[in-house]
Design a protein around this motif. Structure first.
Motif, PDB file in Angstrom:
ATOM      1  N   GLN A  34       0.843  -1.186   0.000  1.00 34.35           N
ATOM      2  CA  GLN A  34       0.000   0.000   0.000  1.00 34.35           C
ATOM      3  C   GLN A  34       0.875   1.230   0.000  1.00 34.35           C
ATOM      4  OE1 GLN A  34      -3.351  -1.023   0.948  1.00 34.35           O
ATOM      5  NE2 GLN A  34      -4.428   0.848   1.112  1.00 34.35           N
ATOM      6  N   GLY A  35       0.756   2.046  -1.045  1.00 34.28           N
ATOM      7  CA  GLY A  35       1.580   3.238  -1.109  1.00 34.28           C
ATOM      8  C   GLY A  35       0.969   4.357  -0.296  1.00 34.28           C
ATOM      9  N   GLY A 350       2.451   1.100  -5.071  1.00 31.06           N
ATOM     10  CA  GLY A 350       3.094   0.811  -3.804  1.00 31.06           C
ATOM     11  C   GLY A 350       4.398   0.047  -3.952  1.00 31.06           C
TER      12      GLY A 350
END
Length: 381
Positions: A34-35, A350
């Motif tokens: 997850q960015g 991400g």
């Protein structure tokens, strides 16, 4: 590719984790983390913060870990210029669906990190079509035991009769046709995409679908929803390009180094439907195996020594094809090619490969427009 994967897993010592069935058909496997806080996109609101996977068509591969490592997915396995910008804009406003989907109830069977599943979610989200999601365990796949088709995505559509749609491109084409057509039900539309089975050079049975990149419309509907026949052909060409080329660049890039490979599988485990033991094996053994396999894929697809350069060229070719006068390949609205490219690239968010792509290509403005259009359901009628 699956043959190469099976061999690599054997060398890593994964054979001891066997499952009752093997993995057949294209195997998707890619991952993301997850960015957070990137300037080129916010993500979030569309409900599919998917990450990377890749596809490996080939021989049947047994093994529970192989299932974990690849999170098999399916999707199945066009160069014309568009008309002048002013003409395109005149018609692009008519691209939104003109017929109601009524009480069509949709259920998507998926792996969250599968790029082909992400293609379907991008299509459904952009058009504002409500759907339920069933996350499939990539090892046992008991959630899709009802189906002889053992890959994802699978879309069940119920408009009084429950129908099963297989292959990401067929799903998008068929539902788009259904949204536009006024005189055909979904069952009739699915007959336009007949299933074909044949054996490849290794004797493995392969399932394909005719016409899967085409929205099956009559002459009048084509004229109403596309600025020209050439623009429709352009859409088909680039949708095919996504499956034939763009997706093949993912695994070599996201598994390029041991660190990147481990980061990818860390996301797969967190977002996928794994048991504790399955997740442990997928994260560590799968990451090691895919690092090895990615080197084989680089050779198989004749990629450059620096595989990033092939990724950069591919996305720049896509942006160049859109040109400076169009917001999207579809003009002022995304078409099915836009949604396919966005869906595949979205699962890479991400990961280091995604950040590098944004930093070294001209993709960012188009990608941000796609992100907004999809999350705001701008294709909703």
């Amino acid at each position: 590719m699956a043959a190469a994967c099976g061999g690599a897993f054997g060398r890593v010592g994964l054979q001891f984790l066997r499952t009752r069935g093997g993995i057949a058909g294209p195997v998707s496997s890619l991952v993301p983390l997850q960015g957070a806080g990137r300037s080129y996109g916010t993500g979030g609101g569309s409900g599919f913060r998917s990450k990377w996977f890749w596809t490996l068509p080939g021989r049947r591969v047994s093994g529970r870990v192989l299932g974990c490592a690849f999170l098999l997915g399916g999707g199945g396995l066009g160069l014309y210029q568009t008309v002048q910008f002013c003409f395109h804009n005149q018609f692009a406003q008519q691209m939104a669906p003109q017929s109601d989907t009524g009480d069509l109830r949709l259920t998507l069977y998926q792996y969250k990190t599968c790029p082909f599943c992400s293609k379907v979610r991008a299509f459904l989200d952009y058009h504002g079509l409500p759907y339920d999601i069933v996350e499939v365990n990539p090892v046992m796949r008991k959630e899709i035991h009802f189906s002889q088709y053992r890959k994802v995505p699978i879309l069940l559509a119920d408009d009084g009769e429950t129908l099963q749609l297989n292959d990401s491109s067929v799903i998008s084409s068929a539902i788009k046709t259904y949204m536009i057509s006024k005189d055909k039900n979904l069952k009739q539309i699915l007959s336009f995409y007949p299933e074909m089975k044949y054996k490849d050079e290794k004797g493995k049975e392969v399932t394909e679908y005719s016409n899967k990149y085409w929205v099956m419309l009559g002459e009048q509907d084509v004229e109403q929803h596309y600025p020209s026949k050439e623009s429709m052909k352009e859409e088909v060409k680039w949708r095919r390009w996504v499956d034939d080329w763009l997706v093949h660049l993912i695994s070599p890039n996201v598994y390029r180094t041991p660190t990147e490979s481990l980061a990818s599988f860390d996301y797969i485990v967190r977002e996928g439907k794994f048991g504790f033991f399955e997740g442990f094996c997928a994260k560590y053994l799968g990451a090691a195996a895919m690092f090895i396999i990615s080197k084989r894929l680089k050779s198989r697809h004749e990629l450059q020594s620096d595989v990033r350069q092939d990724l950069y060229k591919a996305v720049n070719d896509w942006v160049t094809a859109i040109g400076k006068k169009r917001q999207f390949m579809g003009g002022t609205r995304p078409n099915l090619a836009d949604l396919a490219v966005y869906g595949v690239l979205h699962v890479m968010e991400g990961l280091q490969a995604f950040d590098d792509m944004m930093a070294h290509t001209s993709m960012q403005p188009w990608y941000e427009r796609m992100e907004i259009a999809t999350e705001q359901h701008q294709g909703k009628h």
